[in-house]
Write a protein that holds these residues in place. Sequence first.
Motif, PDB file in Angstrom:
ATOM      1  N   VAL A 140       0.875  -1.169   0.000  1.00 58.64           N
ATOM      2  CA  VAL A 140       0.000   0.000   0.000  1.00 58.64           C
ATOM      3  C   VAL A 140       0.914   1.221   0.000  1.00 58.64           C
ATOM      4  O   VAL A 140       1.838   1.305   0.814  1.00 58.64           O
ATOM      5  N   PRO A 141       0.697   2.178  -0.921  1.00 55.67           N
ATOM      6  CA  PRO A 141      -0.379   2.299  -1.896  1.00 55.67           C
ATOM      7  C   PRO A 141      -0.247   1.335  -3.062  1.00 55.67           C
ATOM      8  O   PRO A 141       0.694   0.549  -3.112  1.00 55.67           O
ATOM      9  N   SER A 142      -1.201   1.446  -4.007  1.00 56.99           N
ATOM     10  CA  SER A 142      -1.224   0.582  -5.175  1.00 56.99           C
ATOM     11  C   SER A 142      -0.277   1.148  -6.234  1.00 56.99           C
ATOM     12  O   SER A 142      -0.582   2.140  -6.899  1.00 56.99           O
ATOM     13  N   TYR A 143       0.894   0.517  -6.373  1.00 55.40           N
ATOM     14  CA  TYR A 143       1.897   1.006  -7.318  1.00 55.40           C
ATOM     15  C   TYR A 143       1.550   0.602  -8.750  1.00 55.40           C
ATOM     16  O   TYR A 143       0.984  -0.459  -8.993  1.00 55.40           O
ATOM     17  N   ILE A 144       1.914   1.451  -9.706  1.00 54.95           N
ATOM     18  CA  ILE A 144       1.670   1.200 -11.118  1.00 54.95           C
ATOM     19  C   ILE A 144       2.900   0.551 -11.725  1.00 54.95           C
ATOM     20  O   ILE A 144       4.027   1.046 -11.572  1.00 54.95           O
ATOM     21  N   SER A 145       2.683  -0.569 -12.408  1.00 56.20           N
ATOM     22  CA  SER A 145       3.781  -1.336 -12.967  1.00 56.20           C
ATOM     23  C   SER A 145       3.284  -2.114 -14.174  1.00 56.20           C
ATOM     24  O   SER A 145       2.105  -2.475 -14.242  1.00 56.20           O
ATOM     25  N   PRO A 146       4.149  -2.409 -15.154  1.00 56.65           N
ATOM     26  CA  PRO A 146       3.733  -3.232 -16.289  1.00 56.65           C
ATOM     27  C   PRO A 146       3.522  -4.694 -15.916  1.00 56.65           C
ATOM     28  O   PRO A 146       2.939  -5.454 -16.687  1.00 56.65           O
ATOM     29  N   THR A 147       3.993  -5.104 -14.744  1.00 62.41           N
ATOM     30  CA  THR A 147       3.810  -6.467 -14.235  1.00 62.41           C
ATOM     31  C   THR A 147       3.322  -6.375 -12.798  1.00 62.41           C
ATOM     32  O   THR A 147       2.919  -5.308 -12.333  1.00 62.41           O
ATOM     33  N   ASN A 148       3.356  -7.490 -12.081  1.00 55.21           N
ATOM     34  CA  ASN A 148       3.011  -7.489 -10.662  1.00 55.21           C
ATOM     35  C   ASN A 148       4.223  -7.195  -9.784  1.00 55.21           C
ATOM     36  O   ASN A 148       4.165  -7.363  -8.568  1.00 55.21           O
ATOM     37  N   ASN A 149       5.307  -6.758 -10.392  1.00 51.32           N
ATOM     38  CA  ASN A 149       6.528  -6.470  -9.646  1.00 51.32           C
ATOM     39  C   ASN A 149       6.918  -5.000  -9.786  1.00 51.32           C
ATOM     40  O   ASN A 149       6.708  -4.374 -10.822  1.00 51.32           O
ATOM     41  N   GLY A 150       7.501  -4.464  -8.730  1.00 51.27           N
ATOM     42  CA  GLY A 150       8.086  -3.136  -8.776  1.00 51.27           C
ATOM     43  C   GLY A 150       7.102  -2.019  -9.045  1.00 51.27           C
ATOM     44  O   GLY A 150       5.897  -2.142  -8.832  1.00 51.27           O
ATOM     45  N   ALA A 151       7.620  -0.888  -9.536  1.00 47.96           N
ATOM     46  CA  ALA A 151       6.806   0.283  -9.819  1.00 47.96           C
ATOM     47  C   ALA A 151       7.501   1.148 -10.853  1.00 47.96           C
ATOM     48  O   ALA A 151       8.736   1.176 -10.940  1.00 47.96           O
ATOM     49  N   ILE A 152       6.689   1.862 -11.633  1.00 45.92           N
ATOM     50  CA  ILE A 152       7.207   2.863 -12.559  1.00 45.92           C
ATOM     51  C   ILE A 152       7.343   4.184 -11.809  1.00 45.92           C
ATOM     52  O   ILE A 152       6.437   4.597 -11.085  1.00 45.92           O
ATOM     53  N   GLY A 153       8.474   4.859 -11.967  1.00 40.42           N
ATOM     54  CA  GLY A 153       8.686   6.162 -11.353  1.00 40.42           C
ATOM     55  C   GLY A 153       8.797   7.250 -12.411  1.00 40.42           C
ATOM     56  O   GLY A 153       9.363   7.022 -13.478  1.00 40.42           O
ATOM     57  N   LEU A 154       8.241   8.426 -12.125  1.00 41.23           N
ATOM     58  CA  LEU A 154       8.286   9.565 -13.043  1.00 41.23           C
ATOM     59  C   LEU A 154       8.863  10.763 -12.295  1.00 41.23           C
ATOM     60  O   LEU A 154       8.422  11.070 -11.174  1.00 41.23           O
ATOM     61  N   TYR A 155       9.846  11.457 -12.924  1.00 39.01           N
ATOM     62  CA  TYR A 155      10.584  12.518 -12.247  1.00 39.01           C
ATOM     63  C   TYR A 155      10.762  13.726 -13.162  1.00 39.01           C
ATOM     64  O   TYR A 155      10.902  13.586 -14.377  1.00 39.01           O
ATOM     65  N   PHE A 156      10.793  14.896 -12.524  1.00 35.77           N
ATOM     66  CA  PHE A 156      11.062  16.143 -13.229  1.00 35.77           C
ATOM     67  C   PHE A 156      12.131  16.909 -12.459  1.00 35.77           C
ATOM     68  O   PHE A 156      12.181  16.866 -11.236  1.00 35.77           O
ATOM     69  N   GLY A 157      12.989  17.625 -13.206  1.00 37.75           N
ATOM     70  CA  GLY A 157      14.041  18.369 -12.554  1.00 37.75           C
ATOM     71  C   GLY A 157      14.356  19.653 -13.292  1.00 37.75           C
ATOM     72  O   GLY A 157      14.124  19.785 -14.500  1.00 37.75           O
ATOM     73  N   ILE A 158      14.880  20.624 -12.537  1.00 32.53           N
ATOM     74  CA  ILE A 158      15.348  21.879 -13.113  1.00 32.53           C
ATOM     75  C   ILE A 158      16.678  22.220 -12.469  1.00 32.53           C
ATOM     76  O   ILE A 158      16.852  22.075 -11.249  1.00 32.53           O
ATOM     77  N   THR A 159      17.640  22.646 -13.286  1.00 38.10           N
ATOM     78  CA  THR A 159      18.986  22.927 -12.817  1.00 38.10           C
ATOM     79  C   THR A 159      19.449  24.290 -13.315  1.00 38.10           C
ATOM     80  O   THR A 159      19.188  24.659 -14.462  1.00 38.10           O
TER      81      THR A 159
END
Length: 224
Positions: A200-219
């Motif tokens: 918990v929470p319900s992670y988004i993944s293409p399979t039943n393993n792991g999770a997809i992460g999305l990131y943004f950055g400014i430098t």
Amino acid sequence: MDITKLSVVALALVLATSCAPTRVIKTLDKGEKQLGAHLGGAMVNYGGAPIPLPLTSINYLQGLDTGVTLSAAIHTTDLMFGVLHAEVGLGIKTFESKSEKFGLTISPNAHFLYSLSGQDFKVYPQLDAITYWQYGEKPNLFYGGLGTWVELGKEKAHNEVQTNELMPYVTIGHRFNRPKWTFLTEVKYLGFQHNNQLLVPSYISPTNNGAIGLYFGITRRLIK
């Protein structure tokens, strides 16, 4: 270490493994300095909509020598949970083509987590291998690679034997460069060998393993 303290450190680890994009993609020139801020994390289902966890960090880079860049960061979201989380590492130019358009950067890092309430302290080594393709006038970068955190502890909660020594991920991303500013977008596939069905929470993944992460950055470039 009691359960309350352990839970705080465990929560910090979940945040830490989700809340930062790649620090050093291509090493800086000697004396070059940059300051950056980053937002994002593992994707979750929230009210039926997919969103990244809104985790934040502040990052500083400095070119120490040709092909070696120092990286340091503070994970600001972790402070809200009573955990001081700092990291320090190096970006090392391992290969670069004669045209300087292709290259490989290896980055050993260490994460230091300190529970402000329980006075517990943990260290997590991290290793990234990132290859990049440079294009355009500025120039911009496409990049991708592999990395992992390393769990040094021999036990999990309730004195269980530690079976997840590695926390690997796959990375792809793009860096858009302007004269003074850089904008980064990155996607990671986190912990792909770990089942996520009971989490918990319900992670988004293409399979039943792991999770997809999305990131943004400014430098922002400070020098050069």
